[in-house]
Design an enzyme around this catalytic site. Sequence first.
Site, mmCIF file in Angstrom:
data_model
loop_
_atom_site.group_PDB
_atom_site.id
_atom_site.type_symbol
_atom_site.label_atom_id
_atom_site.label_comp_id
_atom_site.label_asym_id
_atom_site.label_seq_id
_atom_site.Cartn_x
_atom_site.Cartn_y
_atom_site.Cartn_z
ATOM 1 N N SER A 7 -4.436 7.597 1.169
ATOM 2 C CA SER A 7 -4.288 6.215 1.624
ATOM 3 C C SER A 7 -5.117 6.008 2.876
ATOM 4 O O SER A 7 -4.882 6.658 3.904
ATOM 5 C CB SER A 7 -2.827 5.907 1.943
ATOM 6 O OG SER A 7 -2.761 4.714 2.701
ATOM 7 N N HIS A 32 -6.324 4.989 -2.234
ATOM 8 C CA HIS A 32 -5.145 4.106 -2.184
ATOM 9 C C HIS A 32 -5.295 3.130 -1.024
ATOM 10 O O HIS A 32 -5.524 3.531 0.120
ATOM 11 C CB HIS A 32 -3.906 4.983 -2.006
ATOM 12 C CG HIS A 32 -2.604 4.255 -2.059
ATOM 13 N ND1 HIS A 32 -1.969 3.932 -3.240
ATOM 14 C CD2 HIS A 32 -1.794 3.796 -1.075
ATOM 15 C CE1 HIS A 32 -0.824 3.311 -2.986
ATOM 16 N NE2 HIS A 32 -0.693 3.207 -1.662
ATOM 17 N N ASP A 34 -3.388 0.139 1.098
ATOM 18 C CA ASP A 34 -2.087 -0.459 1.394
ATOM 19 C C ASP A 34 -2.269 -1.848 1.982
ATOM 20 O O ASP A 34 -2.748 -1.998 3.110
ATOM 21 C CB ASP A 34 -1.327 0.440 2.379
ATOM 22 C CG ASP A 34 -0.791 1.666 1.687
ATOM 23 O OD1 ASP A 34 -0.100 1.507 0.668
ATOM 24 O OD2 ASP A 34 -1.078 2.791 2.140
ATOM 25 N N MET A 36 -0.679 -5.163 3.411
ATOM 26 C CA MET A 36 0.564 -5.643 4.036
ATOM 27 C C MET A 36 0.321 -6.989 4.706
ATOM 28 O O MET A 36 -0.737 -7.207 5.314
ATOM 29 C CB MET A 36 1.037 -4.638 5.089
ATOM 30 C CG MET A 36 1.172 -3.217 4.572
ATOM 31 S SD MET A 36 1.856 -2.135 5.820
ATOM 32 C CE MET A 36 1.691 -0.533 5.017
ATOM 33 N N HIS A 65 -2.092 -1.332 -3.513
ATOM 34 C CA HIS A 65 -0.631 -1.421 -3.436
ATOM 35 C C HIS A 65 -0.288 -2.673 -2.641
ATOM 36 O O HIS A 65 -0.496 -2.708 -1.423
ATOM 37 C CB HIS A 65 -0.119 -0.132 -2.765
ATOM 38 C CG HIS A 65 1.334 -0.107 -2.458
ATOM 39 N ND1 HIS A 65 1.896 0.846 -1.632
ATOM 40 C CD2 HIS A 65 2.360 -0.906 -2.847
ATOM 41 C CE1 HIS A 65 3.197 0.630 -1.540
ATOM 42 N NE2 HIS A 65 3.503 -0.427 -2.253
ATOM 43 N N MET A 67 1.931 -4.968 -0.777
ATOM 44 C CA MET A 67 3.211 -5.145 -0.070
ATOM 45 C C MET A 67 3.155 -6.505 0.595
ATOM 46 O O MET A 67 3.108 -6.631 1.819
ATOM 47 C CB MET A 67 3.393 -4.019 0.958
ATOM 48 C CG MET A 67 3.701 -2.683 0.317
ATOM 49 S SD MET A 67 3.443 -1.299 1.449
ATOM 50 C CE MET A 67 1.694 -1.066 1.240
ATOM 51 N N MET A 136 8.438 4.471 -3.996
ATOM 52 C CA MET A 136 8.292 4.611 -2.541
ATOM 53 C C MET A 136 9.244 5.693 -2.048
ATOM 54 O O MET A 136 10.449 5.644 -2.322
ATOM 55 C CB MET A 136 8.639 3.297 -1.825
ATOM 56 C CG MET A 136 7.639 2.177 -2.009
ATOM 57 S SD MET A 136 5.928 2.584 -1.589
ATOM 58 C CE MET A 136 6.061 3.089 0.129
ATOM 59 N N ASP A 174 4.688 7.691 -3.043
ATOM 60 C CA ASP A 174 3.989 7.173 -1.864
ATOM 61 C C ASP A 174 4.912 7.223 -0.649
ATOM 62 O O ASP A 174 5.928 6.535 -0.608
ATOM 63 C CB ASP A 174 3.569 5.726 -2.169
ATOM 64 C CG ASP A 174 2.745 5.095 -1.063
ATOM 65 O OD1 ASP A 174 2.516 5.741 -0.027
ATOM 66 O OD2 ASP A 174 2.327 3.943 -1.254
HETATM 67 C C1 DX5 Z 1 3.664 2.872 3.407
HETATM 68 C C2 DX5 Z 1 2.395 2.951 2.586
HETATM 69 C C3 DX5 Z 1 1.909 4.341 2.313
HETATM 70 C C4 DX5 Z 1 1.512 5.090 3.513
HETATM 71 C C5 DX5 Z 1 1.579 6.555 3.221
HETATM 72 O O1 DX5 Z 1 4.067 1.549 3.455
HETATM 73 O O2 DX5 Z 1 2.593 2.347 1.326
HETATM 74 O O3 DX5 Z 1 0.862 4.349 1.372
HETATM 75 O O4 DX5 Z 1 0.228 4.765 3.937
HETATM 76 O O5 DX5 Z 1 1.312 7.194 4.404
HETATM 77 P P1 DX5 Z 1 1.921 8.617 4.741
HETATM 78 O O6 DX5 Z 1 1.370 9.559 3.732
HETATM 79 O O7 DX5 Z 1 1.440 8.851 6.123
HETATM 80 O O8 DX5 Z 1 3.429 8.505 4.644
HETATM 81 ZN ZN ZN Z 2 1.004 2.628 -0.527
#
Ligand code: DX5
Ligand code: ZN
Length: 219
Positions: A7, A32, A34, A36, A65, A67, A136, A174
């Site tokens: 990620s 990956h 993320d 947000m 992903h 969110m 998750m 994840d």
């Molecule tokens: C959390 C994200 C993850 C995160 C994982 O909201 O969806 O993808 O970046 O990071 P680590 O591996 O550091 O937990």
């Molecule tokens: Zn993620």
Amino acid sequence: MKKLAPSILSADFTNLASQIEPIEKGGADIIHCDIMDGRFVPNITFGPFIVEAVRRISDMPIDVHLMIKEPDRFIHDFANAGADYISVHREEVVHLDRTISFIKSLNVKAGVVINPATPVATLDDILSAVDFVLVMSVNPGFGGQKFISYTLDKIKNLNSIRNEKNLDFLIEIDGGINLQNAAEVAKAGCDIFVAGSSVFRSDDIAQTCLKFKSILNAD
Ligand code: DX5
Ligand code: ZN
């Protein structure tokens, strides 16, 4: 073959190309991303603009992903930016069957995500329609959190349902994945391993990816 999906949330954004090069060298399989929005989760990251930049510097498949609130409004933009996989949260999407069909209609692999406290049973009827399920293993919003161990049961549960019903969705995990817990999660039946801080905050990104890959595909 189990897949590693670093990620970029934990990468150094001052030089993204220098961060993606070693994960490619280390045999990572998927990037990956993320996404947000500061509303569905208490943090803001980036949008299609960065995904498109990643697309220009790498040929690796990109996993987006989402969110965010109302993800349907942005699916098209992320597909255009070059996403190969897009997942939406079960907790946010009301017309899940429609959203999954829409993602697939764009020739993108469609996934559904569940938070640690969302039961696998809420996915029963959609499992035959999705390409993958993302579990998750932390509460979404931030990298570098601790793995919530009871989420391992969700992986086991999804793996048995998949076998019993003869389905072919992939299982992705994840949050809090590292070189210490990856083997146990692999044994539980997981296929795709997202890892943020354990990859990008390590001393040698390429070496860490190589170590992950050898643990994941030890059998
Ligand atoms: C959390 C994200 C993850 C995160 C994982 O909201 O969806 O993808 O970046 O990071 P680590 O591996 O550091 O937990
Ligand atoms: Zn993620």
